[in-house]
Design a protein around this motif. Structure first.
Motif, short mmCIF file in Angstrom:
data_model
loop_
_atom_site.label_atom_id
_atom_site.label_comp_id
_atom_site.label_asym_id
_atom_site.label_seq_id
_atom_site.Cartn_x
_atom_site.Cartn_y
_atom_site.Cartn_z
N ALA A 85 93.67 64.73 11.53
CA ALA A 85 94.76 65.62 11.12
C ALA A 85 95.98 65.46 12.02
O ALA A 85 97.13 65.49 11.53
N GLN A 86 95.76 65.26 13.32
CA GLN A 86 96.88 65.09 14.24
C GLN A 86 97.65 63.82 13.95
O GLN A 86 98.89 63.81 13.95
N VAL A 87 96.93 62.72 13.70
CA VAL A 87 97.60 61.46 13.40
C VAL A 87 98.38 61.58 12.09
O VAL A 87 99.53 61.12 11.97
N LYS A 88 97.80 62.23 11.10
CA LYS A 88 98.50 62.44 9.82
C LYS A 88 99.77 63.26 10.03
O LYS A 88 100.81 62.98 9.41
N GLN A 89 99.69 64.26 10.88
CA GLN A 89 100.87 65.08 11.16
C GLN A 89 101.97 64.26 11.83
O GLN A 89 103.15 64.37 11.48
N PHE A 90 101.58 63.41 12.78
CA PHE A 90 102.57 62.55 13.42
C PHE A 90 103.24 61.63 12.40
O PHE A 90 104.45 61.40 12.46
N ILE A 91 102.45 61.10 11.47
CA ILE A 91 103.00 60.22 10.44
C ILE A 91 103.99 60.99 9.58
O ILE A 91 105.09 60.50 9.28
N SER A 92 103.63 62.20 9.20
CA SER A 92 104.53 63.01 8.36
C SER A 92 105.81 63.39 9.10
O SER A 92 106.85 63.60 8.49
N GLN A 93 105.73 63.47 10.42
CA GLN A 93 106.91 63.77 11.23
C GLN A 93 107.77 62.53 11.46
O GLN A 93 108.84 62.63 12.07
N ASN A 94 107.28 61.38 10.99
CA ASN A 94 108.02 60.12 11.11
C ASN A 94 108.37 59.80 12.56
O ASN A 94 109.50 59.43 12.89
N VAL A 95 107.37 59.95 13.44
CA VAL A 95 107.58 59.60 14.85
C VAL A 95 107.80 58.10 14.97
O VAL A 95 107.47 57.34 14.06
N ASP A 96 108.33 57.67 16.10
CA ASP A 96 108.55 56.24 16.32
C ASP A 96 107.27 55.51 16.71
O ASP A 96 107.09 54.33 16.41
N ALA A 97 106.38 56.21 17.42
CA ALA A 97 105.13 55.59 17.88
C ALA A 97 104.05 56.66 17.99
O ALA A 97 104.34 57.84 18.19
N ILE A 98 102.82 56.21 17.86
CA ILE A 98 101.64 57.07 18.04
C ILE A 98 100.72 56.41 19.05
O ILE A 98 100.42 55.21 18.93
N ILE A 99 100.28 57.18 20.03
CA ILE A 99 99.31 56.70 21.01
C ILE A 99 98.01 57.45 20.78
O ILE A 99 98.02 58.69 20.67
N ILE A 100 96.91 56.72 20.74
CA ILE A 100 95.61 57.32 20.41
C ILE A 100 94.59 57.00 21.48
O ILE A 100 94.30 55.83 21.76
N ASP A 101 94.04 58.06 22.07
CA ASP A 101 92.84 57.98 22.92
C ASP A 101 91.73 58.59 22.07
O ASP A 101 91.55 59.81 22.04
N PRO A 102 90.96 57.76 21.35
CA PRO A 102 90.17 58.27 20.23
C PRO A 102 88.88 59.01 20.60
O PRO A 102 88.24 58.70 21.60
N VAL A 103 88.55 59.95 19.75
CA VAL A 103 87.24 60.62 19.82
C VAL A 103 86.15 59.63 19.46
O VAL A 103 85.11 59.55 20.11
N ASP A 104 86.39 58.85 18.41
CA ASP A 104 85.43 57.87 17.90
C ASP A 104 86.17 56.56 17.67
O ASP A 104 87.20 56.53 16.99
N SER A 105 85.63 55.48 18.21
CA SER A 105 86.33 54.19 18.15
C SER A 105 86.46 53.64 16.73
O SER A 105 87.29 52.77 16.48
N SER A 106 85.66 54.14 15.80
CA SER A 106 85.64 53.58 14.44
C SER A 106 86.25 54.49 13.39
O SER A 106 86.18 54.19 12.20
N ALA A 107 86.85 55.61 13.79
CA ALA A 107 87.13 56.67 12.83
C ALA A 107 88.54 56.68 12.23
O ALA A 107 88.76 57.37 11.25
N LEU A 108 89.49 55.96 12.80
CA LEU A 108 90.89 56.18 12.42
C LEU A 108 91.55 55.00 11.72
O LEU A 108 92.78 54.95 11.62
N GLY A 109 90.75 54.07 11.21
CA GLY A 109 91.31 52.88 10.57
C GLY A 109 92.33 53.18 9.49
O GLY A 109 93.45 52.63 9.52
N PRO A 110 92.04 54.03 8.49
CA PRO A 110 93.01 54.29 7.41
C PRO A 110 94.32 54.89 7.92
O PRO A 110 95.40 54.55 7.42
N GLN A 111 94.22 55.78 8.89
CA GLN A 111 95.44 56.43 9.41
C GLN A 111 96.30 55.44 10.20
O GLN A 111 97.54 55.46 10.10
#
Length: 349
Positions: A85-111
């Motif tokens: 949900a946080q990554v989706k929110q950043f995308i909707s906010q049209n940020v310039d960059a997103i940095i991810i320290d992931p909960v699960d290494s395999s979970a965020l591919g689509p985002q």
């Protein structure tokens, strides 16, 4: 002759006038292309606010201030759904960059794929991002966790003379840090058949879990435990507390991260070793890489940072750098990070 001289002089003056007119225009053009101070908006989501992450945020804040970054920080509190949900929110906010320290290494591919498709730079840090998300990353900045697992295990093996029983406190299942540190531990244990693993359980990087799990092991195995391998310092702190409550002081504990409590335990002899994963340096570097990428600079696809081994002999040195003189270190961090990125010696501190 005189007429020819006048013509040549007039031509020269005309040329000089053209240069003078062109000069400010060119300068203005260069100025308009110089985006080194352009504001950058960065969303930064972390798996949780562990002791290590909390330490690292100081470095992130300092680098953000030095680079005119609008930083949007979010903690997933160990929830994959929250991080999605946080990554989706950043995308909707049209940020310039997103940095991810992931909960699960395999979970965020689509985002991550969606972010890239919209021109957003995505940087992974601390915990690796596995395929399919990995291919869409702009860069990854993280530690050599296999080496850290090997280093802590070698120290423990040497301390107990290459034989005995150990227990292992692991990180969250599915995180690359857990996978890689476990691989490093196993690499060393395979070379020492005299050491038996009595038990291993995920403690999710948490002190309270390290305490609870170790307390249950002590109740079950008692004096059969000859050493404790913890995959981070927070869990090691919990394990040490569980043993001290039972007045057990002769079982060595090893860890990774070099948080303040870990360094203090190593300095005092309560913990055998740790590996210094310099949180402000690493997370601050992830932000600097994101900023550089947004501003059109070439950035490395992968930055692996080696962690120095902290022993009783050098613990005070790192305590002074990381905590006793912490503000001095934090103040110099943006310059240090840029120097390390330029030299390729990413772990210099």
């Amino acid at each position: 002759m005189k007429s020819s001289f006048i013509k040549r002089a007039a031509a020269a003056l005309f040329a000089l006038g053209c240069v003078a007119l062109a000069g400010p225009t060119l300068a203005a053009q260069n100025s308009s292309n110089d985006n080194s101070s352009k504001p950058v908006t960065v969303g930064f989501t972390v798996y949780a606010m562990s002791g290590w992450v909390s330490s690292g945020k100081e470095g992130v804040d300092k680098v953000a201030k030095a680079n005119n970054v609008d930083l949007r920080w979010a903690s997933a509190d160990g929830s994959v759904a929250s991080q999605v949900a946080q990554v989706k929110q950043f995308i909707s906010q049209n940020v310039d960059a997103i940095i991810i320290d992931p909960v699960d290494s395999s979970a965020l591919g689509p985002q991550i794929k969606e972010a890239k498709s919209k021109g957003i730079k995505v940087i992974g840090t601390n915990v690796k991002i596995f395929p399919p998300g990995e291919q869409y990353l702009t860069s990854y900045v993280g530690p050599d966790d296999v080496l850290a697992g090997e280093n802590e295990t070698k120290a423990l093996v040497e301390k107990i003379g290459g034989k005995g029983n150990v227990v292992i406190l692991k990180g969250p299942l599915g995180q690359s840090a857990t996978i890689d540190r476990t691989q490093g531990i196993e690499n060393v244990l395979k070379q020492h058949p005299g050491i038996k693993v009595l038990a291993q359980r995920p403690g999710d990087w948490k002190r309270e879990e390290g305490y609870n799990i170790t307390a249950s092991w002590l109740s079950r195995y008692g004096t059969k435990i000859n050493g404790i391998i913890s995959e981070n310092d927070d869990m090691a702190v919990g394990a040490i507390r569980a043993m001290r409550q039972r007045r057990i002081t002769n079982v060595p504990v090893v860890g990774v991260d070099g948080i303040e409590a870990g360094l203090k335990n190593v300095a005092s002899g309560r913990q055998l070793v740790t590996n210094l994963q310099n949180a402000p340096l690493q997370l601050g570097m992830a932000l600097q890489v994101a900023v550089n990428a947004v501003r059109g600079q070439s950035v490395p696809k992968k930055i692996m940072i080696h962690m120095p081994v902290v022993t009783h002999d050098n613990a005070d040195q790192y305590m002074k750098q990381m905590y006793d003189n912490r503000q001095q270190f934090i103040d110099g961090l943006p310059e240090l990070i840029n120097k390390n990125l330029a030299s390729g010696h990413y772990g210099q501190q």
